[in-house]
Design an enzyme around this catalytic site. Structure first.
Site, PDB file in Angstrom:
ATOM      1  N   ASP A  63      34.735  19.836  -2.019  1.00  0.00           N
ATOM      2  CA  ASP A  63      36.668  19.567  -2.030  1.00  0.00           C
ATOM      3  C   ASP A  63      36.686  19.852  -0.850  1.00  0.00           C
ATOM      4  O   ASP A  63      36.206  20.929  -0.223  1.00  0.00           O
ATOM      5  CB  ASP A  63      36.571  21.030  -3.168  1.00  0.00           C
ATOM      6  CG  ASP A  63      38.141  21.275  -3.440  1.00  0.00           C
ATOM      7  OD1 ASP A  63      38.704  20.315  -3.153  1.00  0.00           O
ATOM      8  OD2 ASP A  63      38.553  22.110  -3.424  1.00  0.00           O
ATOM      9  N   ASP A 117      43.056  15.393  -0.671  1.00  0.00           N
ATOM     10  CA  ASP A 117      41.739  16.446  -1.508  1.00  0.00           C
ATOM     11  C   ASP A 117      40.627  15.408  -2.467  1.00  0.00           C
ATOM     12  O   ASP A 117      41.377  14.801  -3.869  1.00  0.00           O
ATOM     13  CB  ASP A 117      43.176  16.353  -1.778  1.00  0.00           C
ATOM     14  CG  ASP A 117      42.512  18.037  -2.745  1.00  0.00           C
ATOM     15  OD1 ASP A 117      41.154  18.753  -3.074  1.00  0.00           O
ATOM     16  OD2 ASP A 117      42.833  18.684  -3.705  1.00  0.00           O
TER      17      ASP A 117
END
Length: 389
Positions: A91, A277
């Site tokens: 992430d 992201d």
């Protein structure tokens, strides 16, 4: 906001490590098939997982990823001696590294692999007093304790790597979440105390040859999604990488010039900010701008943050163009519309941001990053984008 995926590169290198990809059902698909999606989104309205050169002498490590119906990408890591295997989201929207602990007492841990400290001969607690840490994500919190052990990603090893073992976690991370934990790749100043930053540990200990990593995310169920650590494989994109400086060194945040359709500005008219992201599935933006886009593509609101579109009209929909650094990055309808087999409908992949975010922020998640190969250059505090192959 947090989520994620990983791996490395360099063609012709004998040091290349490849881990085969597997595909499983996504959390959203499980919810849809069980008739639970509406209830879940009302309870947990936001995403549970949050926020170079072609030199043959450079060592690059590849880490394969799973594509969960274009919604979640995960890869395998191991922790401890002997190794215990976990599926994690890689992430770029968060910085901490955590997996469930054998000590976890919440129901959401029961259906996931849990780290057992008693089975690892290399596990260590901090020298100072052990204390509980709290990690906050878009749809829930994690409570855990910090420990140290050997982490392995592909053939890369990080000895005495700090990580959080969750001893309690919200239901959003429960049985329908197709991953065990999260490995954050944002800047270490976003981590709870900087100790759990895996990428920084690999770089400082000389495990990778370049201070950068890259993502290649496939779509349509194709195999081959990849996280590249320590280099860039140029065979994964076409044209040249366009570099954009970061405006903030926490998230991977850049300036977004504007958003257009057929040359007309539809959002961000005076410039705004965008965060790349890998832990976010969709494209998130301010309420008014997202509503404008939904109207342009004729999406109809059905509940919560979900909009549906007549599947027969999707071939006629325009590209949504994100202008970054003066360069147009069009996202076609086939990328921003997803067909839901259980519901038999087509769903918009645009979503409004949680209230915690500024009205000037966009989150460019996997919907955007499947179209564009992305490089995250810590050495020069910039990101590179190029059309993915």
């Amino acid at each position: 906001m947090r989520w994620l995926v990983v791996v490395g590169l360099v063609a012709l290198s004998e040091c290349l490590v490849r881990v085969p990809l597997m595909k499983v059902k996504s959390m959203r698909e499980n919810l849809e098939e069980n008739g639970m999606l509406k209830e879940y989104l009302e309870k947990f309205p936001y995403s549970p997982v949050k926020f170079l050169s072609n030199d043959q002498n450079k060592k690059v490590t590849y880490e394969s990823l799973w594509n969960y119906l274009d919604l979640v990408y995960v890869g395998l890591i191991t922790i401890g001696t002997p190794p215990q295997t976990f599926k994690v989201v890689f992430d770029t929207g968060s910085a901490d590294f955590w997996v469930p602990s054998i000590l976890c007492y919440s129901d959401s841990c029961d259906t996931h692999k849990r780290f057992n400290i008693r089975r690892s001969s290399t596990f260590k607690f901090p020298t100072r007093l052990v204390h509980t840490v709290k990690l906050r994500y878009g749809s829930g919190d994690i409570l855990g304790i910090v420990g140290y052990d050997t982490l392995k990603i592909g053939d890369l090893e990080a000895f005495r790597q700090a990580f959080v073992q969750s001893i309690w976690q919200d239901h959003a991370f429960g049985s329908l979440a197709p991953f065990d934990g999260i490995l954050g790749l944002a800047y270490p100043n976003m981590a709870h105390d900087r100790r759990t930053s895996v990428f920084d540990n690999l770089w400082k200990k000389g495990r990778i040859s370049e201070n950068l990593f890259a993502f290649y995310l496939t779509s349509g169920g194709k195999r081959g999604s990849m996280l590249m650590l320590g280099g860039v494989d140029h065979s994964y994109y076409s044209g040249e990488l366009r570099w954009v400086p970061l405006t903030k060194q926490q998230h991977w945040q850049v300036a977004l010039d504007r958003i257009t359709v057929n040359g007309t500005i539809i959002a961000c008219p005076d410039g705004c900010q965008a965060i790349l992201d890998t832990g976010t599935s969709l494209v998130d933006g301010p309420d008014d701008d997202i509503l404008n886009i939904q109207n342009i593509i004729h999406a109809q609101h059905i509940f919560n943050n979900m909009y549906v579109i007549d599947c027969n009209t999707t071939t006629q929909l325009p590209d949504i163009v994100f202008v970054i650094g003066g360069v147009n990055y069009p996202v076609p309808a086939r990328s921003y519309i997803r067909k839901s087999n259980p519901l038999g409908t087509c769903i918009s992949n645009f979503k409004t941001l949680p209230d915690m975010f500024s009205s000037n922020i966009w989150i460019l998640g996997d919907v955007f990053l499947r179209v564009y190969f992305s490089v995250y250059d810590r050495a020069n505090n910039r990101v590179g984008l190029a059309p993915a192959i």
